[in-house]
Design a protein around this motif. Structure first.
Motif, mmCIF file in Angstrom:
data_model
loop_
_atom_site.group_PDB
_atom_site.id
_atom_site.type_symbol
_atom_site.label_atom_id
_atom_site.label_comp_id
_atom_site.label_asym_id
_atom_site.label_seq_id
_atom_site.Cartn_x
_atom_site.Cartn_y
_atom_site.Cartn_z
ATOM 1 N N PRO B 27 7.277 -7.154 -6.568
ATOM 2 C CA PRO B 27 5.921 -7.572 -6.955
ATOM 3 C C PRO B 27 4.863 -7.344 -5.868
ATOM 4 O O PRO B 27 3.709 -7.052 -6.196
ATOM 5 N N VAL B 28 5.241 -7.489 -4.597
ATOM 6 C CA VAL B 28 4.258 -7.241 -3.530
ATOM 7 C C VAL B 28 3.880 -5.762 -3.514
ATOM 8 O O VAL B 28 2.709 -5.403 -3.384
ATOM 9 N N ARG B 29 4.871 -4.903 -3.699
ATOM 10 C CA ARG B 29 4.558 -3.464 -3.715
ATOM 11 C C ARG B 29 3.731 -3.097 -4.945
ATOM 12 O O ARG B 29 2.835 -2.248 -4.863
ATOM 13 N N ARG B 30 3.994 -3.740 -6.081
ATOM 14 C CA ARG B 30 3.151 -3.464 -7.254
ATOM 15 C C ARG B 30 1.722 -3.963 -7.042
ATOM 16 O O ARG B 30 0.775 -3.367 -7.545
ATOM 17 N N THR B 31 1.549 -5.047 -6.278
ATOM 18 C CA THR B 31 0.201 -5.523 -5.956
ATOM 19 C C THR B 31 -0.548 -4.468 -5.140
ATOM 20 O O THR B 31 -1.726 -4.193 -5.398
ATOM 21 N N ALA B 34 -1.401 -1.605 -7.515
ATOM 22 C CA ALA B 34 -2.469 -1.985 -8.451
ATOM 23 C C ALA B 34 -3.823 -1.999 -7.738
ATOM 24 O O ALA B 34 -4.829 -1.546 -8.290
ATOM 25 N N GLN B 35 -3.843 -2.466 -6.500
ATOM 26 C CA GLN B 35 -5.116 -2.493 -5.764
ATOM 27 C C GLN B 35 -5.589 -1.074 -5.460
ATOM 28 O O GLN B 35 -6.772 -0.758 -5.584
ATOM 29 N N PHE B 48 -5.603 -5.348 2.280
ATOM 30 C CA PHE B 48 -4.796 -5.903 1.206
ATOM 31 C C PHE B 48 -4.464 -7.355 1.523
ATOM 32 O O PHE B 48 -3.917 -7.635 2.589
ATOM 33 N N LEU B 50 -2.090 -9.770 1.138
ATOM 34 C CA LEU B 50 -0.706 -9.906 0.686
ATOM 35 C C LEU B 50 -0.105 -11.200 1.227
ATOM 36 O O LEU B 50 -0.366 -11.570 2.369
ATOM 37 N N SER B 57 4.747 -6.629 5.372
ATOM 38 C CA SER B 57 3.744 -5.786 4.728
ATOM 39 C C SER B 57 3.917 -4.318 5.143
ATOM 40 O O SER B 57 3.923 -3.414 4.302
ATOM 41 N N ASN B 103 2.219 -4.779 -15.376
ATOM 42 C CA ASN B 103 2.182 -5.646 -14.187
ATOM 43 C C ASN B 103 1.397 -6.945 -14.424
ATOM 44 O O ASN B 103 0.286 -6.942 -14.835
#
Lengths: 103, 103
Positions: B27-31, B34-35, B48, B50, B57, B103
């Motif tokens: 999920p962190v990588r998808r964030t 997405a950004q 970012f 995060l 990170s 997502n």
């Protein structure tokens, strides 16, 4: 005789994108999904020609079921597998098709 | 001054579906993805927000770069990140969009 044994499946709402993508990140599991997508429903595990041991194969089917990608049902001493295409397409539109096309 | 340091990136042919799906299963990588998809190109890692430590990170950005999902370039003491949208869409059509939509 008692009731038929049944295996646990997540509802569409319980499916997580993490688990779906993680399950599909393995080539053996994508082979299973591709065979289910290309063939008839409800194929027995034994019908898949997989380059792994029976216990590894069982593990891969379980990962797919627990992610929500396939259904598994006992039929006598066999387990029949089906792809949860409609539910996946409703929950994550386009994802299954994109992965199958890329495979 | 020597030549600018550069980081390794897979070519589109070197990208593997295993690595792409595995990278996107977090999920962190998808964030991050997405950004990058929603904003301008070439964002510094510091831009970012995060919910993880700096070293975690850094790890996530590296996994995305090594899979071929993002580009990373040194700019002075910063690293600028960009999404490899066109190359991903050519190599794995529909996959990035399906994951971003889910997502």
């Amino acid at each position: 005789m008692g009731p038929a044994r049944s295996l646990e499946h997540p509802t569409p709402e319980q499916m997580s994108l993490d688990s779906i993508l993680s399950a599909l990140a393995d080539p053996v599991r994508r082979t299973i999904v591709a065979q289910l997508a290309g063939g008839h429903d409800d194929q027995a595990c034994i019908a898949f020609a997989l380059p792994v041991s029976k216990s590894t194969s069982t593990h891969h089917f379980r990962v797919l079921r627990e992610a929500g990608i396939i259904s598994q049902q006992y039929r006598g001493t066999s387990i029949l597998n089906g792809l949860r295409t409609e539910e996946l397409n409703l929950r994550f539109p386009g994802l299954l098709d994109a992965v199958l096309a890329a495979n």
